[in-house]
Enzyme design. Structure first.
Site, short mmCIF file in Angstrom:
data_model
loop_
_atom_site.label_atom_id
_atom_site.label_comp_id
_atom_site.label_asym_id
_atom_site.label_seq_id
_atom_site.Cartn_x
_atom_site.Cartn_y
_atom_site.Cartn_z
N GLU A 244 -16.61 -27.65 5.29
CA GLU A 244 -16.90 -27.52 6.72
C GLU A 244 -16.82 -26.07 7.19
OE1 GLU A 244 -14.20 -30.34 8.44
OE2 GLU A 244 -15.13 -31.98 7.30
N TYR B 33 -6.66 -31.70 10.45
CA TYR B 33 -6.38 -32.38 9.19
C TYR B 33 -4.90 -32.70 8.98
CZ TYR B 33 -11.15 -32.37 7.59
OH TYR B 33 -12.50 -32.63 7.48
#
Length: 385
Positions: A137, A95
Site C-alpha cells: 500500500e 494495522y
C-alpha cells in the site's frame, strides 16, 4: 522471517479457522467499532450489515494461514485488497488496531483452546502479514494520482436503464487526470443526512477516454435497512453542479490477455460499467470481443446507446443481451457458445450472480482460477483459498 515453530502452529489452526473464522471476524468488527467508532468512517456499513465483510476477512485470514510458508502465494489477493485500502485511505497506523482486536476476537471465540502458544504465534504471524499489506500500500500511495479525497464538480447525470445513473465529473482544483485503465474504479465519499459517519463506495469507470473528466456509473442498491447508503445519496440528493469527494483511480481488474486471445466479457447489472470500458478500449485495438450482459428485462439494460454504437462500428465486436424474463437464467449450454480454447473470460457483477455463473462454468470444466473476475462486493467473500 517467521520461525518454523510459528509457521507450524499457524498451519495447525487452519481447521479451526475453517470452522470458526466468520464467527471470529464478526466479534472482531463488533469489538473494534465499539472501541474505535471513528473507523466507521472508512468501512462499508452495507457490507457489514450483509455479512460480506466478515466473510471476506475470514477468507483472507484463512488464506494467510494456509500459505504461511509462502505468503507470496496470496499476493494477488493482497494486491486486490490493497488497492481498495488505498482508495479508502486505510493507513499504516490502522494495522496495530486491527491486529489488537483480531487477536482479542480469536481469544474470545476460542476460549481456553486459544493457548498462549497459539496466541503468540498468531501475534507474530499477523505482524508479518500486516507488513506485506503495508509495504504494498505504501507503493500505491506514492503512485496515486492525487492525495486523499479531492472535490469534483458533477457536469452531467444520465439515467441508464431503470436503476442506474451515469455521472461525469471534473476536478474543481488544478488536478491532472492520469491515464486511466479500463476496469479501474474511483471511490466516492459522502456525508449522508441523519448519519453520524461518512460513507464511502467504489464505482467503476465506464469509459477511459482521456478528456479531463471521470465517468462512472451508480446503481441504486437495496431498500430500507439494506439500502446502499452512497448510491441512494447520489441518486436522490445530487444534481449537476454539485460537488462530491473522490479519491484517485484504483484497481487491478484489467485486461491482461495476450494479443491473439478472444475475450468474453460477461456481466450482470452494474457489472456492465467496467466491461463497457474494456469493450470500448479493446474494440479499438481490433480484438475479437464477445460482450454478454445479463439483466431482468430490456428496459433495465444500461448504456444501450453506447453499446449499440460500438456494436455497429466494429466488426470484431458481438454484443448480446441475455434478458432473464425472456431467456431464463444463463446456463452452461448458452455460455459454451461464446467460449473456445482461445477465449479469455472476464466476469463482473453481484455476488449471487457470480456464484451462479461459477457453478455453470464448473459444468464446462472451467475453474474459478481460469476466470478474471471482479465482484461488486468484497472479492475474498467468494474467492476459493
Amino acid at each position: 522471517m517467521l520461525s518454523e515453530q510459528t509457521r507450524e502452529i499457524v498451519k495447525q489452526t487452519v481447521p479451526v479457522l475453517e470452522q470458526h473464522g466468520t464467527e471470529i471476524t464478526k466479534v472482531f468488527y463488533t469489538r473494534m467499532f465499539e472501541a474505535h467508532p471513528e473507523l466507521l468512517n472508512i468501512f462499508n456499513k452495507s457490507n457489514q450489515k450483509q455479512g460480506k465483510q466478515q466473510t471476506a476477512l475470514a477468507q483472507t485470514v484463512l488464506a494467510a494461514a494456509k500459505h504461511i510458508d509462502n505468503l507470496g502465494a496470496i499476493v494477488p489477493n493482497v494486491n486486490q485488497i490493497a488497492h481498495k485500502h488505498r482508495a479508502l485511505q486505510v493507513k499504516e497506523e490502522h494495522y496495530p488496531i486491527v491486529g489488537e482486536y483480531l487477536l482479542k476476537a480469536i481469544k474470545e471465540v476460542l476460549g481456553d483452546a486459544a493457548t498462549d502458544e497459539i496466541m503468540n504465534a498468531w501475534e507474530e504471524a499477523y505482524g508479518e502479514i500486516a507488513s506485506v499489506f503495508i509495504s504494498m500500500e505504501k507503493e500505491m500511495y506514492e503512485k496515486a494520482a492525487w492525495d486523499g479525497f479531492q472535490l469534483f464538480k458533477i457536469t452531467n447525470i444520465l439515467n441508464q436503464g431503470t436503476t442506474m445513473k451515469s455521472f461525469e465529473v471534473e476536478p474543481e482544483v488544478a488536478l491532472e487526470i492520469p491515464e486511466l485503465a479500463a476496469g479501474q474504479y474511483i471511490t466516492v465519499r459522502v456525508k449522508p443526512e441523519n448519519d453520524e459517519n461518512l460513507a464511502l463506495r467504489h464505482y467503476s469507470l465506464y469509459s477511459v477516454e482521456n478528456d479531463g473528466t471521470l465517468k462512472f456509473a451508480v446503481k441504486k442498491e437495496g431498500t430500507g435497512e439494506k439500502k446502499g447508503i452512497v448510491s441512494h445519496e447520489l441518486h436522490d440528493n445530487t444534481s449537476i453542479g454539485d460537488s462530491i469527494e473522490i479519491s484517485a483511480p484504483a484497481g487491478d481488474f484489467k485486461v491482461n490477455s495476450e494479443a491473439g486471445k478472444e475475450l468474453l466479457l460477461l456481466s450482470s447489472g452494474a457489472g456492465v460499467t467496467p466491461m463497457l470500458a474494456m469493450l470500448e478500449d479493446e474494440a479499438k485495438k481490433g480484438r475479437q470481443v464477445h460482450f454478454v450482459h445479463v439483466n431482468e428485462s430490456e428496459a433495465d439494460v444500461p448504456f444501450k446507446t453506447e453499446l449499440t454504437e460500438i456494436n455497429e462500428k466494429y466488426d470484431n465486436v458481438d454484443v448480446t443481451y441475455h434478458l432473464k424474463l425472456r431467456d431464463g437464467y444463463l446456463t452452461s449450454d448458452s455460455l459454451q457458445h461464446w467460449i473456445n480454447e482461445n477465449t479469455d473470460i472476464y466476469l463482473c457483477g453481484g455476488i449471487l450472480f457470480m456464484d451462479t455463473i461459477f457453478d455453470e462454468f464448473a459444468k464446462l470444466n472451467i475453474s474459478q482460477s481460469d476466470v478474471n473476475f471482479e465482484p461488486f462486493g468484497p472479492k475474498m467473500s467468494i474467492t476459493n483459498v
